[in-house]
Design a protein around this motif. Structure first.
Motif, PDB file in Angstrom:
ATOM      1  N   VAL A  88       0.827  -1.232   0.086  1.00  0.00           N
ATOM      2  CA  VAL A  88       0.018  -0.004   0.035  1.00  0.00           C
ATOM      3  C   VAL A  88       0.835   1.135  -0.171  1.00  0.00           C
ATOM      4  CG1 VAL A  88      -1.914  -0.973   0.925  1.00  0.00           C
ATOM      5  CG2 VAL A  88      -0.156   0.016   2.404  1.00  0.00           C
ATOM      6  N   HIS A 159      -3.642  -4.737   2.464  1.00  0.00           N
ATOM      7  CA  HIS A 159      -2.854  -5.327   1.433  1.00  0.00           C
ATOM      8  C   HIS A 159      -3.425  -6.365   0.843  1.00  0.00           C
ATOM      9  CE1 HIS A 159       0.422  -3.158   3.526  1.00  0.00           C
ATOM     10  NE2 HIS A 159       1.043  -3.460   2.840  1.00  0.00           N
ATOM     11  N   ARG A 162      -6.014  -4.826  -1.386  1.00  0.00           N
ATOM     12  CA  ARG A 162      -5.218  -3.904  -2.491  1.00  0.00           C
ATOM     13  C   ARG A 162      -4.778  -5.018  -3.796  1.00  0.00           C
ATOM     14  NH1 ARG A 162      -2.341   0.820  -2.661  1.00  0.00           N
ATOM     15  NH2 ARG A 162      -3.963   1.541  -1.194  1.00  0.00           N
TER      16      ARG A 162
END
Length: 429
Positions: A88, A159, A162
């Motif tokens: 990120v 994370h 994403r």
């Protein structure tokens, strides 16, 4: 959820300076794989690097890098190729000058707060997760997991979201609601366990050995050596932000003790590879614990290496690791550098949160309150030199632990919506 992460076979050592895993206790060496304990002595493993590769890194190379922790990719085990990163993009968080805090505590040298609450999920855990999961992708793992006291759960879930990968994170069932919500919102599996963090961690250590979890990277279990390396970037950043200067003193919160050891390691590495010079007399490392979970500080105060596990209590839940994995190494770092450790009770933690907010504009979670409360104690006891430059570390956002101070703060006035009411309340005096 189906992972979109590609399978991979290992860390690319043509790009990475990492060469092996080495036991911190007996120095046995192992390949760069998903392994966290030494087969010879059961000691913890850490990443060993090619000295020549590290020595080739320059300040100019770092300064030309991205505005996040990946500017230090040449000093990390993976992520040199941006396309391989699971991240990120945390890092380059503010180093806040704290003259008003310094004046209140009687510190005359520059005092700084490294505020890692500015990371994407509002804690330093984004650093360790970005590094760990980037390695996990290189090793072919397709699901991400952790045992957590809250901040790590937030970061792993974010994370994974994403990256388009599944996640499963395990937390104690009595965790602060703010940290539960800021994990669950990312949509992965969230497992609340009736027990302490140490119980949760023990369960994850068992799960990682099962066939059902063979595709799963537990960031603080089977890929822990790489996870721990992410903490070094806090040390790197402080040095760079100070104009390539190591501060004389640092005060660091301790749970497992690993953050403290890795910041100290970052300073040592930068000196060894010639990017900075050590300050005259070296640097001193100070550790901060909650009185409700202080096994490392207790051992130091007793001049002992015997760290007795405890059952954690108190409001600083992000520091509540009763059996700290890196406790012995934290003791070594503090003793070697001439520092010290202290601890703070719940009332002192609340006062530390409010003091930091009032003097710097930084609203810390309970771990930050611990650090500031310990800073005060260190100054008052004479353990910390008030004439030497000092950096204290805030590792998380106060909005995650708002209940800690909610009963102590609120409106200073309550008035009717009129000029007369404002005048009567003394607001126009």
């Amino acid at each position: 959820m189906t992972s979109t992460l590609p399978a991979a076979s290992g860390i690319d050592t043509t790009l990475s300076p990492a060469r092996a895993l080495v036991c911190r206790a007996c120095s046995a060496r192992y390949p760069l794989a998903a392994q966290h304990a030494c087969y010879e002595c059961f000691g913890p493993l850490e990443v060993d690097y090619d000295a020549a590769a590290l020595a080739a890194v320059t300040r100019e190379q770092i300064e030309a890098g991205p505005k996040n922790l990946w500017r230090y990719a040449a000093l990390l085990p993976a992520g040199q190729d941006p396309a391989t990163r699971v991240t990120v993009d945390p890092g380059l968080t503010p180093l806040v000058a704290a003259p008003h805090l310094a004046a209140e505590l009687g510190v005359t040298a520059p005092l700084w707060v490294k505020d890692d609450s500015a990371n994407p999920t509002h804690s330093f855990k984004d650093r360790v997760v970005s590094v760990a999961l980037t390695v996990a992708r290189a090793l072919g793992f397709t699901r991400f997991a952790c045992a957590s006291t809250g901040n790590l759960a937030n970061s792993v879930a974010a994370h994974a979201a994403r990256a388009g990968a599944p996640s499963v994170v395990f937390i104690p069932s009595d965790l602060e609601q703010g940290k539960v919500v800021t994990t669950a919102v990312y949509g992965g599996e969230l497992v609340a366990v009736d027990g302490s963090y140490d119980d949760v961690n023990r369960l994850c250590g068992e799960l990682v050995e099962t066939d059902e979890f063979e595709d799963t990277a537990f960031v603080n279990v089977n890929v822990r050596p790489y996870y721990a390396e992410g903490s070094k970037t806090l040390g790197y950043e402080v040095v760079e932000q100070l104009g390539w200067r190591i501060p004389a003193q640092v005060v660091i919160p301790m749970a497992s003790g690993e953050l403290l050891t890795k910041i100290d390691k970052a300073f040592s590495e930068l000196v060894e590879i010639g990017l900075v010079e050590a300050p005259a007399g070296g640097w001193k490392v100070f550790g901060a614990q909650s009185a409700g979970c202080n096994p490392i500080a207790t051992a130091l105060h007793a001049d002992s290496d015997a760290i007795t596990p405890v059952k954690p209590t108190g409001i600083a839940k992000s520091l509540n690791i009763g059996d700290p994995a890196a406790g012995l190494y934290a003791l070594e770092a503090v003793r070697r550098t001439g520092g010290w450790m202290e601890y703070a009770d719940d009332d002192e933690i609340r006062a530390g949160i409010r003091l930091l907010a009032r003097t710097t504009g930084v609203f810390a979670e309970t771990a930050g309150g611990v650090t500031v409360a310990v800073l005060r104690k260190l100054v008052e006891s004479g353990r910390l030199d008030p004439t030497a430059e000092t950096v204290v570390f805030n590792t998380g956002e106060g909005l995650k632990t708002i209940d800690a101070v909610a009963a102590e703060v609120g409106p200073t006035h309550r008035i009717k919506p009129s000029l007369r009411a404002a005048r009567d309340a003394g607001l126009l005096a």
